[in-house]
Each structure stands twice: as C-alpha cells, then as structure tokens.
Design a protein around this motif. Structure first.
Motif, PDB file in Angstrom:
ATOM      1  N   ILE A   1      25.180  86.551 -13.709  1.00  0.00           N
ATOM      2  CA  ILE A   1      25.711  86.047 -12.791  1.00  0.00           C
ATOM      3  C   ILE A   1      26.635  85.371 -13.063  1.00  0.00           C
ATOM      4  CG2 ILE A   1      25.453  84.147 -10.831  1.00  0.00           C
ATOM      5  CD1 ILE A   1      22.476  85.645 -11.060  1.00  0.00           C
ATOM      6  N   PHE A   2      26.606  84.451 -15.001  1.00  0.00           N
ATOM      7  CA  PHE A   2      27.848  83.931 -15.547  1.00  0.00           C
ATOM      8  C   PHE A   2      29.237  84.036 -15.899  1.00  0.00           C
ATOM      9  CE2 PHE A   2      29.422  82.204 -19.339  1.00  0.00           C
ATOM     10  CZ  PHE A   2      30.074  80.796 -18.322  1.00  0.00           C
ATOM     11  N   ILE A   3      28.850  85.804 -16.350  1.00  0.00           N
ATOM     12  CA  ILE A   3      29.640  86.450 -16.335  1.00  0.00           C
ATOM     13  C   ILE A   3      30.794  87.015 -14.946  1.00  0.00           C
ATOM     14  CG2 ILE A   3      30.453  88.283 -17.453  1.00  0.00           C
ATOM     15  CD1 ILE A   3      28.201  88.187 -19.356  1.00  0.00           C
ATOM     16  N   VAL A   4      29.878  86.906 -14.346  1.00  0.00           N
ATOM     17  CA  VAL A   4      30.775  87.587 -13.178  1.00  0.00           C
ATOM     18  C   VAL A   4      31.574  86.082 -12.528  1.00  0.00           C
ATOM     19  CG1 VAL A   4      30.448  88.280 -10.098  1.00  0.00           C
ATOM     20  CG2 VAL A   4      28.985  89.160 -12.128  1.00  0.00           C
ATOM     21  N   SER A   5      31.159  84.762 -12.549  1.00  0.00           N
ATOM     22  CA  SER A   5      31.490  83.691 -12.117  1.00  0.00           C
ATOM     23  C   SER A   5      32.833  83.921 -13.000  1.00  0.00           C
ATOM     24  CB  SER A   5      30.458  82.554 -11.772  1.00  0.00           C
ATOM     25  OG  SER A   5      29.841  82.734 -11.336  1.00  0.00           O
ATOM     26  N   ILE A   6      32.886  83.862 -14.098  1.00  0.00           N
ATOM     27  CA  ILE A   6      34.317  83.098 -14.871  1.00  0.00           C
ATOM     28  C   ILE A   6      35.225  84.540 -14.331  1.00  0.00           C
ATOM     29  CG2 ILE A   6      34.662  83.742 -17.184  1.00  0.00           C
ATOM     30  CD1 ILE A   6      33.384  80.797 -16.532  1.00  0.00           C
ATOM     31  N   ILE A   7      34.937  85.756 -14.237  1.00  0.00           N
ATOM     32  CA  ILE A   7      35.417  86.508 -13.614  1.00  0.00           C
ATOM     33  C   ILE A   7      36.149  86.014 -12.330  1.00  0.00           C
ATOM     34  CG2 ILE A   7      36.565  89.303 -13.171  1.00  0.00           C
ATOM     35  CD1 ILE A   7      33.776  90.025 -15.194  1.00  0.00           C
TER      36      ILE A   7
ATOM     37  N   ILE B   1      36.539  83.217 -11.257  1.00  0.00           N
ATOM     38  CA  ILE B   1      37.500  81.680 -11.541  1.00  0.00           C
ATOM     39  C   ILE B   1      39.172  82.269 -12.053  1.00  0.00           C
ATOM     40  CG2 ILE B   1      37.419  80.149 -12.915  1.00  0.00           C
ATOM     41  CD1 ILE B   1      34.302  79.224 -12.659  1.00  0.00           C
ATOM     42  N   LEU B   2      38.708  83.007 -13.375  1.00  0.00           N
ATOM     43  CA  LEU B   2      40.057  83.766 -14.411  1.00  0.00           C
ATOM     44  C   LEU B   2      40.782  84.478 -12.919  1.00  0.00           C
ATOM     45  CD1 LEU B   2      38.549  85.645 -17.145  1.00  0.00           C
ATOM     46  CD2 LEU B   2      39.964  83.370 -17.116  1.00  0.00           C
ATOM     47  N   GLN B   3      40.230  85.552 -11.845  1.00  0.00           N
ATOM     48  CA  GLN B   3      40.708  85.986 -11.025  1.00  0.00           C
ATOM     49  C   GLN B   3      41.877  85.318 -10.126  1.00  0.00           C
ATOM     50  OE1 GLN B   3      38.067  87.934  -8.506  1.00  0.00           O
ATOM     51  NE2 GLN B   3      39.660  88.641  -7.447  1.00  0.00           N
ATOM     52  N   HIS B   4      40.840  83.769  -9.482  1.00  0.00           N
ATOM     53  CA  HIS B   4      41.765  82.933  -8.848  1.00  0.00           C
ATOM     54  C   HIS B   4      42.727  82.753  -9.097  1.00  0.00           C
ATOM     55  CE1 HIS B   4      41.526  79.350  -5.513  1.00  0.00           C
ATOM     56  NE2 HIS B   4      41.611  78.998  -7.353  1.00  0.00           N
ATOM     57  N   PHE B   5      43.009  81.882 -10.784  1.00  0.00           N
ATOM     58  CA  PHE B   5      43.738  81.908 -11.108  1.00  0.00           C
ATOM     59  C   PHE B   5      44.865  82.647 -12.099  1.00  0.00           C
ATOM     60  CE2 PHE B   5      40.911  77.574 -11.282  1.00  0.00           C
ATOM     61  CZ  PHE B   5      41.456  76.906 -10.845  1.00  0.00           C
TER      62      PHE B   5
ATOM     63  N   GLY C   1      34.543  88.703  -8.144  1.00  0.00           N
ATOM     64  CA  GLY C   1      34.714  88.909  -9.252  1.00  0.00           C
ATOM     65  C   GLY C   1      34.282  90.949  -9.407  1.00  0.00           C
ATOM     66  N   THR C   2      33.335  91.104  -9.389  1.00  0.00           N
ATOM     67  CA  THR C   2      33.473  92.707  -9.930  1.00  0.00           C
ATOM     68  C   THR C   2      32.582  92.959  -8.430  1.00  0.00           C
ATOM     69  OG1 THR C   2      30.651  92.515 -10.650  1.00  0.00           O
ATOM     70  CG2 THR C   2      32.861  92.684 -12.268  1.00  0.00           C
TER      71      THR C   2
ATOM     72  N   TYR D   1      31.562  75.727  -9.833  1.00  0.00           N
ATOM     73  CA  TYR D   1      33.156  75.593  -9.319  1.00  0.00           C
ATOM     74  C   TYR D   1      33.210  76.904  -8.900  1.00  0.00           C
ATOM     75  CZ  TYR D   1      37.835  75.009 -10.546  1.00  0.00           C
ATOM     76  OH  TYR D   1      39.016  74.747 -10.304  1.00  0.00           O
ATOM     77  N   ALA D   2      32.722  78.158  -9.422  1.00  0.00           N
ATOM     78  CA  ALA D   2      32.743  79.753  -8.460  1.00  0.00           C
ATOM     79  C   ALA D   2      32.697  79.434  -6.965  1.00  0.00           C
ATOM     80  CB  ALA D   2      31.937  80.332  -9.378  1.00  0.00           C
ATOM     81  N   VAL D   3      31.945  78.915  -6.519  1.00  0.00           N
ATOM     82  CA  VAL D   3      31.472  78.907  -5.293  1.00  0.00           C
ATOM     83  C   VAL D   3      32.287  78.144  -4.797  1.00  0.00           C
ATOM     84  CG1 VAL D   3      29.764  78.641  -4.177  1.00  0.00           C
ATOM     85  CG2 VAL D   3      28.876  79.548  -5.636  1.00  0.00           C
ATOM     86  N   TYR D   4      32.972  77.021  -5.056  1.00  0.00           N
ATOM     87  CA  TYR D   4      33.576  75.704  -4.713  1.00  0.00           C
ATOM     88  C   TYR D   4      35.252  76.989  -4.141  1.00  0.00           C
ATOM     89  CZ  TYR D   4      37.410  72.731  -4.647  1.00  0.00           C
ATOM     90  OH  TYR D   4      38.574  71.889  -3.910  1.00  0.00           O
ATOM     91  N   LEU D   5      35.646  77.077  -5.617  1.00  0.00           N
ATOM     92  CA  LEU D   5      36.595  78.475  -5.328  1.00  0.00           C
ATOM     93  C   LEU D   5      36.667  79.511  -4.494  1.00  0.00           C
ATOM     94  CD1 LEU D   5      37.789  79.024  -8.958  1.00  0.00           C
ATOM     95  CD2 LEU D   5      38.917  76.988  -7.460  1.00  0.00           C
ATOM     96  N   ALA D   6      34.918  79.727  -3.664  1.00  0.00           N
ATOM     97  CA  ALA D   6      35.028  81.503  -3.313  1.00  0.00           C
ATOM     98  C   ALA D   6      35.375  80.530  -1.852  1.00  0.00           C
ATOM     99  CB  ALA D   6      33.749  82.044  -3.685  1.00  0.00           C
ATOM    100  N   GLY D   7      34.347  79.458  -1.596  1.00  0.00           N
ATOM    101  CA  GLY D   7      34.414  78.745  -0.360  1.00  0.00           C
ATOM    102  C   GLY D   7      32.937  78.951   0.873  1.00  0.00           C
ATOM    103  N   PRO D   8      32.302  80.607   0.532  1.00  0.00           N
ATOM    104  CA  PRO D   8      31.857  81.167   1.854  1.00  0.00           C
ATOM    105  C   PRO D   8      30.588  80.321   2.078  1.00  0.00           C
ATOM    106  CG  PRO D   8      31.403  82.134  -0.419  1.00  0.00           C
ATOM    107  CD  PRO D   8      32.328  81.290  -0.257  1.00  0.00           C
TER     108      PRO D   8
END
Length: 580
Positions: A134-140, A142-146, A159-160, A202-209
């Motif tokens: 789940i952490f790796i999917v979050s990192i992906i 975040i990288l996607q967001h930026f 993510g994926t 942080y990933a949840v914050y960026l995604a926002g759902p």
C-alpha cells in the motif's frame, strides 16, 4: 529465516505483483484500460497457483462440513445467476469492465481458503508485506501527482488502480492494518511504519476523496472505543446470541448507508454530498433490477447492461448522459445481479465470519487486540464497499483476512472424514478453477488482440483492422472503440460486428444504435422498426434512442411509437409542450 517463511514471502510477493500490475503508458499507448484487465489476469493466475497448492496440501485445509457447504451455497447461487443471464461469458468475466463477474469471485474464494491455513504469526508477517505494498502504491500516486512519472488511468492521484476513488479507498482502509501491526512490531519497524503512515496520509491529502477521511474517522473511533472499553457494560451472552446481534448490527449499518442519500441533511457532511445523491439513484435502479428477476438477479456484474432500462426519471433529469456500469455499492450490486439466492449466501457467510470472531474472542484472550484490529479492517472495507466500487487488489486483502479468521476459528475442529465430506470438499476447488482456467485462456488473447489493433489503427496507414467480435471484451467498455477502428474497413464489417455483439449481449445498446443508424440511412424501415422497438425497451431514456425512435415514427407513420415518444419526452421534461 527465509526458508522458514518462504510460503509467506511467496504469497506476499504474489500480492505485490497483483497490486502493482498495469501496462505502462508507453506500451500499447492507445489501449482503453491498462489497469483492471491486468489485475483480473493476475488474480486468475494467482488463484490457480493457490488452487494447485491447496490440492497438493489438502490436509492443511480441512474445514468443517458446514463451512464448505456455505461456500458451496455461494458458488451455486452465482452459477444459477450466471446460467440465467443472457450473456454467459459476460457473467463469467463481468460485463462492466471492472471484471467483477463470477470468475473473480471464484478466485477470491480460493484466496480465502488458501489463507485459512496461516497462523497468527504468519498473517502478521503477511500484513507487513500488505502495508508495504500500500505504501508503494501511495509513493507511485505521489510521483504521479508531481508528474515525475506517468501512469495509465484517470487524471489525479490514482497509483496503479486507475481511479482516484479506488486509490482513496485502498489507502484509506489500509490504515487499519497499521492499528494491527504497530503495537506488535519492534521499535525500528515502528519508526518505519510511522513513516509509511505519514506518506499514506499525504497521498490521501493529494488525492482528496472524502471516503478516505471517513475511513480514517471510523478507525479512530474504533481505537477510542477500545481504549475506553472498560467503561462499556458487558453481558454474558451465548455464542449464538453474539453471532445474531453481530450480524444484525452489520446489516443495520449497511442499511443505514443505503438510506443515507434519501435522508439527506440528517447525515452530517455526507448526506447532501453530490456523489452520495447520485449513488442514491444508482441504488434505486439496482432495486428495480432486483424486482425484474428477484430469485437469481440479472446476472453477475450485469448491472450496467440493465441500468438504462431501470434508471429513474430523476437520474435522467439531473444527469441525462451519466451512465453507470456498477451500482457503486456491494449490497445493491449483489441484490440486483445475484438476487435473493446471492443475498442469502453472502449473509450466511457474513454470519460465519462474525461467529468466527466471537469464537476467537472467547478462546484466545491473549490475542484479542490483534483479531479486533483485523476486524476493524474488514469493517472499514465493508463500509467502503457499501458506497463505492472496489478494485480486485483491494478485494484480495478482504478475502485473505476473512479466510484467515475463519481458518483460525474452525481449523483443528474434529472432522468426520466420511465419503460425503471427501466428495463435497474435493469437488470444490476444481469447480472453482475449471471455469477460471477457461476464462484465463480466452481473456488474455482477447486483450492482446485488442491492444495490438489499437496500435495498428493509431498508425493511420489505412491498414485493415482484422478484429472480430470476441465475447471476452465487454460491450460497455470496448464496443465503441472497436467499432471506431473497424469502421475504416467498411460498413459491412461494422454490421457484422454489431450483429455478433448483440448475439453475445442482447443489451448492448451501442450496437443496436449502430444498426439503427445504418438501417435509417439505407431506408430499411422494417429492420429499423425491429431495432427501434428493442431500443425503446432497453434504453427508453437515452436521448439518442428517443431521437432515432422519433425519426422512424415520422418516416414510417408509426402513430403508436410517435405517441410513445411524446409521452416519454413529457415524462423526462415536465412542462414540455409538444406541437404536432
């Protein structure tokens, strides 16, 4: 160390592959969906591998006959719905593009049975691999967001998983696994997992759902209840009474979620949310589908095929072009697609799961917190599933942990290994995996043919696209794309493809519309009449269908159809004045 844990490591790595599976954007760049089909294919492969292991080590999976009968009950209810549906293959794979048909459910059942063998220490190690995934999917994400990397799917942090809501639900429910792990891991790992939690937040914050924050809120409330449990009155109840009230509580909770769009402002924050209100209309369409076929439903994952036939007038008025391929709620989806038999089967399995928790709570007081934390994850997942579609990697975690809980409670029970038990238990895995293997053998080539055709069409060299109808490519997702490609071959190929599509799935509205347009252009009124009357039956509120019906009625002088069109227009547009 590795040798002693090789089964856990192998299982964890297989899950990692499933969750990270996708087709990179640079490979088959014109493919429509490069997430869900890969997850479905990997899920089938993993389930087949687990099934082989279960057969070879069957002595590790000896569950009581009542558990096996309940699993058979679910399997038979799904098979009954599958055989009763108009599109057999669509029922196996799922006709919505989310691949939540009979086969994915069969695979998840095998995954649950496979995880029933694990001990508490083994599942603890597996859970650490799960949170790392789940952490790796979050990192992906975040990288996607930026814009460091590009991922297939919708815009935003996906993510994926290909969709922002799917991502939010997956990461949001994952916080419950940290509740399970943090009190029981060494200090260095506590520090590592704290870092994971911060990154996931942080990933949840960026995604926002919104649903991610609801997940976190439920988890925090559960932790507070645990902390102040000494103030909660307790009663000495029998196992049956605990099971009954536990099951009833979950059903009431799910019913409350179902009622949420209809009581609006009475539910803080969520009640008047636009997405919740839209889901309410989806759920009403699901109940209408149920009443059209109450015993077995309309067929596994066929909600989208029947949505236009049963959608409400209000949904058309508010969102005329919004079509749903899923009820966006597991209870409503099950009610519509599997009917009474499916609902009963799932409720009985839910009862079994709650009973297993009660047994473990009474038997193993030392590890109550760990079982309770797993219960939080399953509860939060169930809440998510009651209001949103769930991806296959996400479902895997639920069924794996549920299978573990049932295994912990019921493995080791003295089993009467008579002929009936041997036959019933031995037949289960082959019954689940034979149709799975058949689906895998046909699904993967169908996807490859489609993806290769998209590349060929994109080259724009006027090459002929030799892509024939394949019932392993769902109408709702693939038909428009395929017709667009083969239209360059000429009208004859389009007609053949549309006709074949309708033979495979009579509810493929787009294929009927294609044939209606061709019949009108050819002035073939007898053929157009048949098509238009079919369209009015299966998609009475679609503007394009009403337009085609009006064209035919005026050209053919069909007064009955003309009157039908006028009534439909007035129903969808109150106050409309029609001038003859």
């Amino acid at each position: 160390m590795i040798k002693a844990n090789r089964l856990v490591i192998a299982s964890g790595l297989l899950y990692l592959i499933l969750a990270l599976g996708h087709i990179p954007v640079d490979i088959f760049p014109y493919g429509f969906d490069k997430n869900a089909p890969i997850h479905f294919a990997f899920l089938m492969i993993i389930a087949i591998a687990y099934a082989v292991y279960i057969i070879l080590r069957h002595n590790r999976f000896e569950l009581p006959l009542k558990v096996i009968f309940l699993i058979w009950g679910l399997v038979l209810s799904v098979l009954a719905s599958t055989l009763n549906a108009p599109d057999l293959v669509g029922s196996l794979t799922g006709d919505s593009g989310r691949y939540t048909g009979a086969i994915s459910l069969f695979c998840l059942i095998v995954i649950a049975i496979y995880h029933s063998q694990f001990s508490l220490s083994q599942i603890h190690k597996l859970a650490q691999i799960y949170v790392t995934t789940i952490f790796i999917v979050s990192i992906i994400g975040i990288l996607q967001h930026f814009k460091v990397i590009d991922m297939p799917g919708d815009v935003g942090v996906t993510g994926t998983l290909g969709n922002l809501d799917f991502f939010g639900a997956y990461v949001g429910t994952g916080f419950a696994l940290f509740v399970y792990l943090m009190p029981t891991v060494p200090r260095p790992r506590k520090i590592l997992f704290t870092f994971f939690i911060v990154i996931n937040l942080y990933a949840v914050y960026l995604a926002g759902p919104l649903q991610s924050y609801v997940d976190i809120a439920i988890i925090l409330i559960a932790v507070l209840i645990y902390r102040f449990r000494s103030y909660i009155p307790r009663y000495d109840l029998t196992l049956n009474i605990k099971t009954f009230f536990g099951t009833l509580g979950v059903i009431i909770w799910l019913e409350g979620i179902f009622l949420m769009p209809f009581i609006g402002s009475f539910v803080p924050v969520l009640g008047n949310d636009v997405q919740v209100q839209i889901r309410g209309q989806f759920w009403l369409a699901a109940t209408r589908q149920f009443f059209s076929s109450p015993l077995t439903g309309v067929g596994p994952d066929h909600y989208g095929s029947y949505y236009e036939q049963y959608r409400t007038v209000l949904s058309v008025q508010n969102n005329p072009t919004l079509l749903a391929n899923d009820a966006h709620a597991a209870p409503a989806q099950t009610l519509a697609t599997l009917g009474i038999l499916g609902i009963i089967a799932f409720v009985l399995l839910l009862t079994l799961l709650i009973r297993a928790f009660c047994i473990l709570h009474a038997r193993d007081s030392k590890n109550r917190f760990q079982y309770g934390a797993i219960g939080i994850y399953l509860f939060v997942f169930t809440t998510n599933a009651a209001i949103s579609p769930i991806t296959l990697p996400h479902k895997y975690l639920f069924w794996a942990l549920a299978g573990f809980i049932i295994g912990q409670a019921y493995r080791g029970v003295v089993i009467k290994s008579n002929l009936r038990y041997k036959v019933v238990s031995a037949a289960l895995i082959p019954a689940l995996m034979l149709p799975t293997f058949y689906t895998l053998a046909n699904f993967v080539p169908a996807q490859l043919d489609y993806l290769q055709a998209t590349n060929k069409a994109a080259r724009g060299k006027g090459e002929r696209i030799d892509l024939k109808y394949n019932n392993f490519l769902p109408c709702m997702i693939y038909y428009p794309s395929i017709v667009s490609m083969i239209s360059k071959n000429g009208e004859k190929d389009v007609i053949i493809f549309a006709q074949d599509q309708i033979k495979g799935n009579p509810n493929c509205v787009e294929a009927w519309i294609t044939l209606a347009k061709i019949a009108y252009n050819q002035s073939d009124l007898p053929v157009m009449r048949t098509i238009v009357y079919e369209l009015i039956e299966i998609a009475p509120s679609r503007q394009q269908v009403i337009y085609l019906a009006s064209l035919y009625a005026n050209k053919a002088g069909d007064e009955y159809l003309d009157d039908l069109v006028d009534k439909q227009l007035m129903k969808l547009n109150p106050g409309l004045i029609i001038v003859e």
